[in-house]
Enzyme design. Sequence first.
Site, PDB file in Angstrom:
ATOM      1  N   HIS A 185       0.846  -1.200   0.000  1.00 30.87           N
ATOM      2  CA  HIS A 185       0.000   0.000   0.000  1.00 30.87           C
ATOM      3  C   HIS A 185       0.881   1.249   0.000  1.00 30.87           C
ATOM      4  O   HIS A 185       0.689   2.184  -0.780  1.00 30.87           O
ATOM      5  CB  HIS A 185      -0.931  -0.012   1.221  1.00 30.87           C
ATOM      6  CG  HIS A 185      -1.546   1.328   1.518  1.00 30.87           C
ATOM      7  ND1 HIS A 185      -0.839   2.333   2.151  1.00 30.87           N
ATOM      8  CD2 HIS A 185      -2.765   1.835   1.248  1.00 30.87           C
ATOM      9  CE1 HIS A 185      -1.608   3.405   2.253  1.00 30.87           C
ATOM     10  NE2 HIS A 185      -2.782   3.127   1.718  1.00 30.87           N
ATOM     11  N   ASN A 186       1.868   1.262   0.892  1.00 31.22           N
ATOM     12  CA  ASN A 186       2.723   2.444   0.990  1.00 31.22           C
ATOM     13  C   ASN A 186       3.574   2.633  -0.265  1.00 31.22           C
ATOM     14  O   ASN A 186       3.794   3.756  -0.704  1.00 31.22           O
ATOM     15  CB  ASN A 186       3.631   2.349   2.224  1.00 31.22           C
ATOM     16  CG  ASN A 186       2.864   2.621   3.507  1.00 31.22           C
ATOM     17  OD1 ASN A 186       1.644   2.452   3.552  1.00 31.22           O
ATOM     18  ND2 ASN A 186       3.561   3.039   4.540  1.00 31.22           N
ATOM     19  N   GLU A 189       1.444   4.125  -2.710  1.00 32.31           N
ATOM     20  CA  GLU A 189       1.261   5.532  -2.310  1.00 32.31           C
ATOM     21  C   GLU A 189       2.442   6.383  -2.827  1.00 32.31           C
ATOM     22  O   GLU A 189       2.237   7.474  -3.359  1.00 32.31           O
ATOM     23  CB  GLU A 189       1.187   5.560  -0.779  1.00 32.31           C
ATOM     24  CG  GLU A 189       1.041   6.909  -0.136  1.00 32.31           C
ATOM     25  CD  GLU A 189       1.108   6.768   1.392  1.00 32.31           C
ATOM     26  OE1 GLU A 189       0.376   5.940   1.965  1.00 32.31           O
ATOM     27  OE2 GLU A 189       1.926   7.481   2.009  1.00 32.31           O
TER      28      GLU A 189
END
Length: 481
Positions: A185-186, A189
């Site tokens: 996820h990061n 991002e």
Amino acid sequence: MKADIGLIGLAVMGQNLVMNMNDHGYRVAVYNRTTSKVNDFLTGNALNSLVIGTHSLEELVGSLSKPRKIMLMVKAGEVVDAMINQLIPLLEPGDILIDGGNSLFTDTSRRTDALGAKGVLYIGCGVSGGEEGARNGPSIMPGGNKQAWPAIKGIFQDISAKVDEQPCCQWVGEQGAGHYVKMIHNGIEYGDMQLICEAYQVMRKGLGMTCDEIHVVFEEWNKGVLDSYLVEITSHILTFKDDDGEPLLDKILDQAGQKGTGKWTGINALDLGIPLTLIAESVFARCLSSRKDERVLASDKLATTLPTWQGDKQQVIQDLHDALYASKIISYTQGFMLMREAANEYGWQLDFGNIALMWRGGCIIRSRFLADIKQAYDHDNNLVNLLMDNFFADALMKADAGWRHTIQLAVQLCIPIPTFSAGLSFYDGYRSAQLPANLLQAQRDYFGAHTYERVDRPRGEYFHTDWISSGGKVSSTIYDV
Ligand code: NBP
């Protein structure tokens, strides 16, 4: 009355998660190393709440109903091991320890196994959404010892964000799978942020648009396929004025920070041999930005006369939109490719549709786009690659021309666009039946006798050529290098 859950670590994430749990009717006992922060919390944010303050780990553990559930929201790394070591003597088999920080997934796998051997059920849980998400509904990605899931499912799903009444919190998988998915996820991002920055730079430096004009573009984009939290906040940032009425953005030093989760994603991609080029470029873009002083010197030494742009602004903005959308599709494609490989490598059963669902709300990469990814995996959870889904294949075909025009323009105007171009190169490489790796294999065989396969012979047969008629017929596997 005993507390439903304990939480250790009353910094920004911990305090907000506690208040979120409190709002949902859970009684939370809290502890913080600097115990004065417990008192500050009880007389501040937690005033008139159900929260129970404790001033030692013994008091915390004693205040919990059994099986005890304790969530750590402390700095990731050694601090987590230190806390575990202090808590273990106080816990009983069947108790549940949850790490909600940004821990490295391999640490979580190690801790899950070690605590499992002592009968303590360990959960490594990614939490995304920052301060606002923690308070009002984050995306929560739990993994680890599945035996603990029924006992914590209610609390976590209650406090998580909801999209179409579905909680953005589902069981992810064994061992460090929850923290792994948070890491991806990061990484995504990082990619999304850099892509937006490149689009901004083309408009700001290339087209000479003002922050207010670019704000209008992002606001418009946020109504369509690019609708996302990051596009929304970018639009807001662009219109935000400093005390003197000038855009605050223009006064912020162009030197990006990072805490390491993007780097971890890149390292894992290299370890697993997955071409995660776009996210890796977004990490490197931060590294390049951080060499501000060097860049300032180089901008003088290597100065060039930049061409001024003239043309159809609306067309360029439309092309830019398509470039951003197409590159974003590639970034997520690569992220999901990496998760697929990790599932194979680490023996996890990852449900990619559920992962997309968890990211639909509460977290930093939340977007309308994730609903399309969820749908792609609902059609086929074994999808090799998002590009093989008709929706995304079609979307890329439609965005193709604008994507290329944008890259051509940026190159002409000397505007760096590492993620736009990495995305396009991946796309063109992925759909090439023939790459120049034949030459690469010839080079390897030439200098190192590394052998090659031939297109006119069955796969699995290896050949070595004596390219300069001076070596023997011995291939490298025989050399002791
Ligand atoms: P921090 O990451 O800044 O950690 C602060 C907390 O760790 C405080 O409670 C502090 O206690 C405690 N702590 C430290 Br530092 N060293 C300790 C030690 N040796 N023993 C015991 N406690 C210690 O807090 P945060 O920003 O709220 O983040 C918490 C976790 O959530 C981190 O893993 C972070 O990566 C993750 N996360 C953060 C965000 C975000 O937006 N901030 C988002 C998602 C995830 P003290 O008060 O005594 O110093």
